[in-house]
Design a protein around this motif. Structure first.
Motif, PDB file in Angstrom:
ATOM      1  N   PRO A  33       0.812  -1.226   0.000  1.00  0.00           N
ATOM      2  CA  PRO A  33       0.000   0.000   0.000  1.00  0.00           C
ATOM      3  C   PRO A  33       0.843   1.274   0.000  1.00  0.00           C
ATOM      4  N   ILE A  34       1.747   1.384  -0.946  1.00  0.00           N
ATOM      5  CA  ILE A  34       2.542   2.589  -1.157  1.00  0.00           C
ATOM      6  C   ILE A  34       1.916   3.279  -2.367  1.00  0.00           C
ATOM      7  N   TYR A  35       1.659   4.591  -2.268  1.00  0.00           N
ATOM      8  CA  TYR A  35       0.742   5.253  -3.200  1.00  0.00           C
ATOM      9  C   TYR A  35       0.988   5.038  -4.695  1.00  0.00           C
ATOM     10  N   PRO A  36       2.155   5.244  -5.251  1.00  0.00           N
ATOM     11  CA  PRO A  36       2.190   5.099  -6.714  1.00  0.00           C
ATOM     12  C   PRO A  36       1.981   3.661  -7.191  1.00  0.00           C
ATOM     13  N   LEU A  37       2.149   2.692  -6.306  1.00  0.00           N
ATOM     14  CA  LEU A  37       1.954   1.298  -6.699  1.00  0.00           C
ATOM     15  C   LEU A  37       0.465   0.963  -6.708  1.00  0.00           C
ATOM     16  N   ASP A  38       0.122  -0.159  -7.303  1.00  0.00           N
ATOM     17  CA  ASP A  38      -1.286  -0.533  -7.457  1.00  0.00           C
ATOM     18  C   ASP A  38      -1.978  -0.761  -6.121  1.00  0.00           C
ATOM     19  N   GLY A  39      -1.276  -1.295  -5.140  1.00  0.00           N
ATOM     20  CA  GLY A  39      -1.877  -1.521  -3.826  1.00  0.00           C
ATOM     21  C   GLY A  39      -2.288  -0.220  -3.163  1.00  0.00           C
ATOM     22  N   GLY A  40      -1.471   0.814  -3.306  1.00  0.00           N
ATOM     23  CA  GLY A  40      -1.809   2.116  -2.751  1.00  0.00           C
ATOM     24  C   GLY A  40      -3.004   2.741  -3.445  1.00  0.00           C
ATOM     25  N   GLN A  41      -3.061   2.591  -4.748  1.00  0.00           N
ATOM     26  CA  GLN A  41      -4.202   3.154  -5.489  1.00  0.00           C
ATOM     27  C   GLN A  41      -5.488   2.397  -5.177  1.00  0.00           C
ATOM     28  N   ALA A  42      -5.405   1.098  -4.988  1.00  0.00           N
ATOM     29  CA  ALA A  42      -6.589   0.317  -4.638  1.00  0.00           C
ATOM     30  C   ALA A  42      -7.092   0.701  -3.246  1.00  0.00           C
ATOM     31  N   LEU A  43      -6.169   0.861  -2.301  1.00  0.00           N
ATOM     32  CA  LEU A  43      -6.561   1.260  -0.956  1.00  0.00           C
ATOM     33  C   LEU A  43      -7.144   2.675  -0.950  1.00  0.00           C
ATOM     34  N   GLN A  44      -6.604   3.556  -1.774  1.00  0.00           N
ATOM     35  CA  GLN A  44      -7.146   4.905  -1.879  1.00  0.00           C
ATOM     36  C   GLN A  44      -8.587   4.861  -2.405  1.00  0.00           C
ATOM     37  N   CYS A  45      -8.845   4.026  -3.386  1.00  0.00           N
ATOM     38  CA  CYS A  45     -10.205   3.906  -3.926  1.00  0.00           C
ATOM     39  C   CYS A  45     -11.177   3.370  -2.875  1.00  0.00           C
ATOM     40  N   ILE A  46     -10.710   2.444  -2.041  1.00  0.00           N
ATOM     41  CA  ILE A  46     -11.572   1.906  -0.985  1.00  0.00           C
ATOM     42  C   ILE A  46     -11.854   2.981   0.058  1.00  0.00           C
ATOM     43  N   LEU A  47     -10.818   3.720   0.472  1.00  0.00           N
ATOM     44  CA  LEU A  47     -10.999   4.752   1.492  1.00  0.00           C
ATOM     45  C   LEU A  47     -11.768   5.955   0.973  1.00  0.00           C
ATOM     46  N   TRP A  48     -11.715   6.206  -0.319  1.00  0.00           N
ATOM     47  CA  TRP A  48     -12.367   7.356  -0.920  1.00  0.00           C
ATOM     48  C   TRP A  48     -13.873   7.371  -0.612  1.00  0.00           C
ATOM     49  N   LYS A  49     -14.479   6.198  -0.626  1.00  0.00           N
ATOM     50  CA  LYS A  49     -15.914   6.100  -0.362  1.00  0.00           C
ATOM     51  C   LYS A  49     -16.265   6.543   1.059  1.00  0.00           C
ATOM     52  N   PHE A  50     -15.363   6.318   1.997  1.00  0.00           N
ATOM     53  CA  PHE A  50     -15.665   6.549   3.402  1.00  0.00           C
ATOM     54  C   PHE A  50     -15.199   7.904   3.923  1.00  0.00           C
ATOM     55  N   ILE A  51     -14.028   8.370   3.483  1.00  0.00           N
ATOM     56  CA  ILE A  51     -13.489   9.602   4.067  1.00  0.00           C
ATOM     57  C   ILE A  51     -13.263  10.707   3.047  1.00  0.00           C
ATOM     58  N   GLY A  52     -13.570  10.484   1.801  1.00  0.00           N
ATOM     59  CA  GLY A  52     -13.403  11.509   0.781  1.00  0.00           C
ATOM     60  C   GLY A  52     -12.055  11.413   0.092  1.00  0.00           C
ATOM     61  N   TYR A  53     -11.984  12.070  -1.066  1.00  0.00           N
ATOM     62  CA  TYR A  53     -10.785  11.951  -1.913  1.00  0.00           C
ATOM     63  C   TYR A  53      -9.560  12.581  -1.261  1.00  0.00           C
ATOM     64  N   TYR A  54      -9.691  13.790  -0.748  1.00  0.00           N
ATOM     65  CA  TYR A  54      -8.532  14.506  -0.206  1.00  0.00           C
ATOM     66  C   TYR A  54      -7.950  13.781   1.003  1.00  0.00           C
ATOM     67  N   LYS A  55      -8.802  13.390   1.951  1.00  0.00           N
ATOM     68  CA  LYS A  55      -8.314  12.698   3.157  1.00  0.00           C
ATOM     69  C   LYS A  55      -7.744  11.321   2.818  1.00  0.00           C
ATOM     70  N   ALA A  56      -8.364  10.633   1.872  1.00  0.00           N
ATOM     71  CA  ALA A  56      -7.864   9.320   1.471  1.00  0.00           C
ATOM     72  C   ALA A  56      -6.487   9.453   0.822  1.00  0.00           C
ATOM     73  N   THR A  57      -6.327  10.461  -0.040  1.00  0.00           N
ATOM     74  CA  THR A  57      -5.028  10.671  -0.681  1.00  0.00           C
ATOM     75  C   THR A  57      -3.967  11.035   0.347  1.00  0.00           C
ATOM     76  N   LEU A  58      -4.310  11.913   1.282  1.00  0.00           N
ATOM     77  CA  LEU A  58      -3.369  12.313   2.320  1.00  0.00           C
ATOM     78  C   LEU A  58      -2.962  11.119   3.189  1.00  0.00           C
ATOM     79  N   PHE A  59      -3.934  10.297   3.541  1.00  0.00           N
ATOM     80  CA  PHE A  59      -3.640   9.118   4.356  1.00  0.00           C
ATOM     81  C   PHE A  59      -2.730   8.139   3.619  1.00  0.00           C
ATOM     82  N   ILE A  60      -3.024   7.885   2.348  1.00  0.00           N
ATOM     83  CA  ILE A  60      -2.239   6.928   1.569  1.00  0.00           C
ATOM     84  C   ILE A  60      -0.826   7.441   1.327  1.00  0.00           C
ATOM     85  N   VAL A  61      -0.687   8.736   1.090  1.00  0.00           N
ATOM     86  CA  VAL A  61       0.649   9.302   0.875  1.00  0.00           C
ATOM     87  C   VAL A  61       1.481   9.175   2.150  1.00  0.00           C
ATOM     88  N   ASN A  62       0.880   9.475   3.296  1.00  0.00           N
ATOM     89  CA  ASN A  62       1.620   9.347   4.561  1.00  0.00           C
ATOM     90  C   ASN A  62       1.946   7.893   4.876  1.00  0.00           C
TER      91      ASN A  62
END
Length: 79
Positions: A33-62
């Motif tokens: 689950p590191i952002y530029p890799l596919d696992g990070g992008q998949a986790l971002q898509c899952i979190l996007w539904k629950f916490i929104g795009y900006y927070k999901a991106t920030l969480f995945i980047v950190n």
């Protein structure tokens, strides 16, 4: 694992085994689950539904930064 005794098929078998093993470990690395890799992008898509795009991106980047640091220290430690 049993290796073939001799012949041309032995080298083909070894080549196919190493091609499979390399492909498998590249898949596992890509699913981290590191952002530029596919696992990070998949986790971002899952979190996007629950916490929104900006927070999901920030969480995945950190999370990706933290895991990247762990991978660097693991590589330097020889793990």
């Amino acid at each position: 694992m049993r290796w073939p005794r001799a012949g041309a098929w032995a080298s083909v078998y070894i080549y196919l085994y190493w091609a499979y093993a390399t492909s498998y470990w590249l898949l596992m690395f890509n699913l981290l689950p590191i952002y530029p890799l596919d696992g990070g992008q998949a986790l971002q898509c899952i979190l996007w539904k629950f916490i929104g795009y900006y927070k999901a991106t920030l969480f995945i980047v950190n999370l990706g930064m933290g895991l990247s640091v762990l991978l660097i220290f693991g590589g330097l430690a020889g793990i």
